[in-house]
Design an enzyme around this catalytic site. Structure first.
Site, PDB file in Angstrom:
ATOM      1  N   GLY A 258      24.705  35.837  27.836  1.00 24.29           N
ATOM      2  CA  GLY A 258      24.563  36.370  26.484  1.00 24.29           C
ATOM      3  C   GLY A 258      25.823  36.281  25.650  1.00 24.29           C
TER       4      GLY A 258
ATOM      5  N   GLU B  88      23.781  43.595  27.194  1.00 24.62           N
ATOM      6  CA  GLU B  88      22.773  43.017  28.080  1.00 24.62           C
ATOM      7  C   GLU B  88      22.839  43.640  29.465  1.00 24.62           C
ATOM      8  OE1 GLU B  88      24.451  38.963  30.062  1.00 24.62           O
ATOM      9  OE2 GLU B  88      24.025  38.871  27.931  1.00 24.62           O
TER      10      GLU B  88
ATOM     11  N   GLY C 171      30.507  43.682  30.288  1.00 17.61           N
ATOM     12  CA  GLY C 171      29.794  43.303  31.490  1.00 17.61           C
ATOM     13  C   GLY C 171      30.364  43.929  32.736  1.00 17.61           C
ATOM     14  N   ILE C 172      30.391  43.139  33.799  1.00 21.10           N
ATOM     15  CA  ILE C 172      30.862  43.609  35.088  1.00 21.10           C
ATOM     16  C   ILE C 172      32.120  42.843  35.456  1.00 21.10           C
ATOM     17  CG2 ILE C 172      29.455  41.924  36.365  1.00 21.10           C
ATOM     18  CD1 ILE C 172      29.050  44.059  38.527  1.00 21.10           C
ATOM     19  N   GLY C 173      33.014  43.492  36.190  1.00 21.69           N
ATOM     20  CA  GLY C 173      34.214  42.804  36.653  1.00 21.69           C
ATOM     21  C   GLY C 173      35.477  43.541  36.296  1.00 21.69           C
ATOM     22  N   ALA C 174      36.606  42.960  36.688  1.00 23.38           N
ATOM     23  CA  ALA C 174      37.898  43.623  36.544  1.00 23.38           C
ATOM     24  C   ALA C 174      38.282  43.837  35.091  1.00 23.38           C
ATOM     25  CB  ALA C 174      38.972  42.816  37.274  1.00 23.38           C
ATOM     26  N   ILE C 175      38.051  42.841  34.230  1.00 18.14           N
ATOM     27  CA  ILE C 175      38.465  42.981  32.828  1.00 18.14           C
ATOM     28  C   ILE C 175      37.633  44.029  32.096  1.00 18.14           C
ATOM     29  CG2 ILE C 175      38.622  41.801  30.602  1.00 18.14           C
ATOM     30  CD1 ILE C 175      39.585  39.321  32.104  1.00 18.14           C
TER      31      ILE C 175
ATOM     32  N   ILE D 119      36.509  30.883  31.230  1.00 19.66           N
ATOM     33  CA  ILE D 119      37.222  30.119  32.245  1.00 19.66           C
ATOM     34  C   ILE D 119      38.419  29.410  31.626  1.00 19.66           C
ATOM     35  CG2 ILE D 119      37.040  28.153  33.831  1.00 19.66           C
ATOM     36  CD1 ILE D 119      34.086  29.002  34.262  1.00 19.66           C
TER      37      ILE D 119
END
Length: 431
Positions: free
Chosen positions: A333, A235, A212-216, A310
């Protein structure tokens, strides 16, 4: 009958009446211009419902303004930054649902849609517009909507796949050139870089990845420059895959489902990303009912899903949509791809998260989930868990074995406490 040509955004949505269920285009394609018009028009209406996934921008923020109470209420199948506070305060509604199921909910008629408001590219010479950077469940919504109101934006990329819609199917159109919502890459640090390296160690040549999106995700992708013939069935994706495409790492050559193609439902990122997908036939934007269907995912061998969380408890339950009772995001997803990857030949699913939160004062690996926290990925579905301290596989592991493994990748400051609580609360002796 040709569409009505609106003079401004409020005029464009003026056909919306009391009690309507309205679907809005989502993600970077959120029709901000039309939502600004709707914020004004809704004051003359009662009991409107705005159906949405993740929405972006200042227009979306207006939809949860206090003055719209009694006029319009948001119904969220995924919670974004602009709707989070309203959901947590009870001023908007959250519907827990797998992303793959949202189009089915619409197509079955379980969720009525009177009007859809969308943002599209200008029509081509054949009269077809494009949903551009976001197809998701909007493709299904357009099939069932009584009327479609379109913001035609010359800056919206034309994309290939399920996003074509004919100009003559619109009830009303309004044209204005505005930038597409962009996201800057997330900031990196040593923790994210370590997680990225740990997860990347699991990625093999010819894997078909979902991220997906983000730092990880960006940290993982940055470590894959020496892999060969990776595929993408996801997705969504962001800028992190672009260097891998440029280097020839992502080829899709060994995919069995859409070989040679990057399959996605939406993208969100920089203008460079939007330029990349514009009229790029190697990128297929498809309906989430198909993209997130476990059968679609498992057809590709070595499917690898990479998702975040989380909290994870010591038995392997994964909370990804709430902080205790406070809804933070949604199912999205995650379970679609965790399960789809597990069914794929040689597939793997990874949940990756930093070991702590709140500046290191809270452990994300916990004895039990916080009171009221929801389980997104069950302990029967979970496979790999990764933090900056390592990766463990929980598949086929007993509760006692899982507990020992997870404590070993928790932050060292919390391991003694977790060991003690495992014995006192879970009655698990780890000696």
């Amino acid at each position: 009958m040709p569409p009505k040509i609106a003079n401004n955004s409020e005029d464009a949505v003026s056909s919306i009446k009391d009690n309507e269920a309205i679907w809005t285009h989502n993600m970077a394609a959120t029709p901000t211009v039309l939502l600004k018009g709707l914020a004004k028009h809704a004051l003359s209406c009662r009991n409107l419902t705005l159906l949405q996934l993740h929405t972006e921008g200042d227009g979306a923020a207006l939809m949860v303004a206090p003055q719209l109470r009694g006029h319009l209420r948001c119904r969220c199948y995924f919670v974004s930054a602009v709707t989070r506070k309203a959901v947590q305060n009870g001023d908007a509604d959250y519907v827990p649902i797998l992303l793959a199921e949202v189009p089915k909910l619409i197509r079955s008629g379980e969720q009525r849609i009177d009007t859809a408001i969308i943002q599209v590219s200008p029509p081509d010479k054949h009269g077809n517009c494009s949903l551009g950077v976001s197809v998701e469940a909007t493709h299904a919504a357009l099939e069932k909507a009584g009327k479609i109101i379109a913001h035609i934006n010359p800056q919206m990329p034309r994309t290939h796949g399920d996003g074509l819609i004919t100009y003559k199917s619109f009830h009303t159109v309004y044209e204005e050139s505005v930038p597409i919502s962009c996201h800057a890459p997330a900031s990196q640090n040593d923790v994210y870089n370590s997680i990225g390296q740990n997860v990347a160690a699991l990625v093999q040549d010819r894997d078909c990845i979902q991220t997906g999106i983000g730092a990880i995700p960006d940290a993982v992708l940055a470590c894959l420059g020496d892999r060969k013939d990776l595929g993408v069935h996801t997705e969504m994706f962001s800028d992190g895959i672009l260097p891998l495409v440029e280097k020839g790492v992502i080829t899709g050559a060994y995919k069995k489902n859409h070989p040679g193609k990057i399959v996605t439902s939406f993208v969100i990122g920089s203008q460079k990303l939007y330029d990349f997908v514009d009229d790029n036939s190697t990128v297929q934007f498809l309906d989430t009912e198909y993209v997130n269907d476990m059968r679609s995912i498992q057809r590709n061998p070595q499917a690898m899903s990479i998702n975040s969380a989380i909290q994870v408890d010591l038995t392997g339950q994964v909370c990804a949509d709430s902080m205790g009772t406070k809804i933070y995001s949604g199912f999205g997803g995650q379970i679609d791809f965790v399960r789809g990857a597990s069914l794929s030949e040689g597939g793997r699913g990874v949940i990756a998260l930093p070991s702590t939160a709140a500046g290191g004062s809270i452990s994300r690996i916990t004895t039990t989930l916080s009171a009221g926290a929801g389980v997104v990925t069950t302990r029967a579905h979970v496979h790999y868990i990764a933090t900056e301290y390592g990766v463990v596989s929980l598949r086929g592991r007993s509760l006692r074995e899982r507990t020992k493994d997870l404590i070993n990748i928790a932050h060292p400051d919390f391991r003694e406490e977790l060991n003690r609580e495992a014995f006192e609360k879970l009655h698990l002796s780890l000696n």
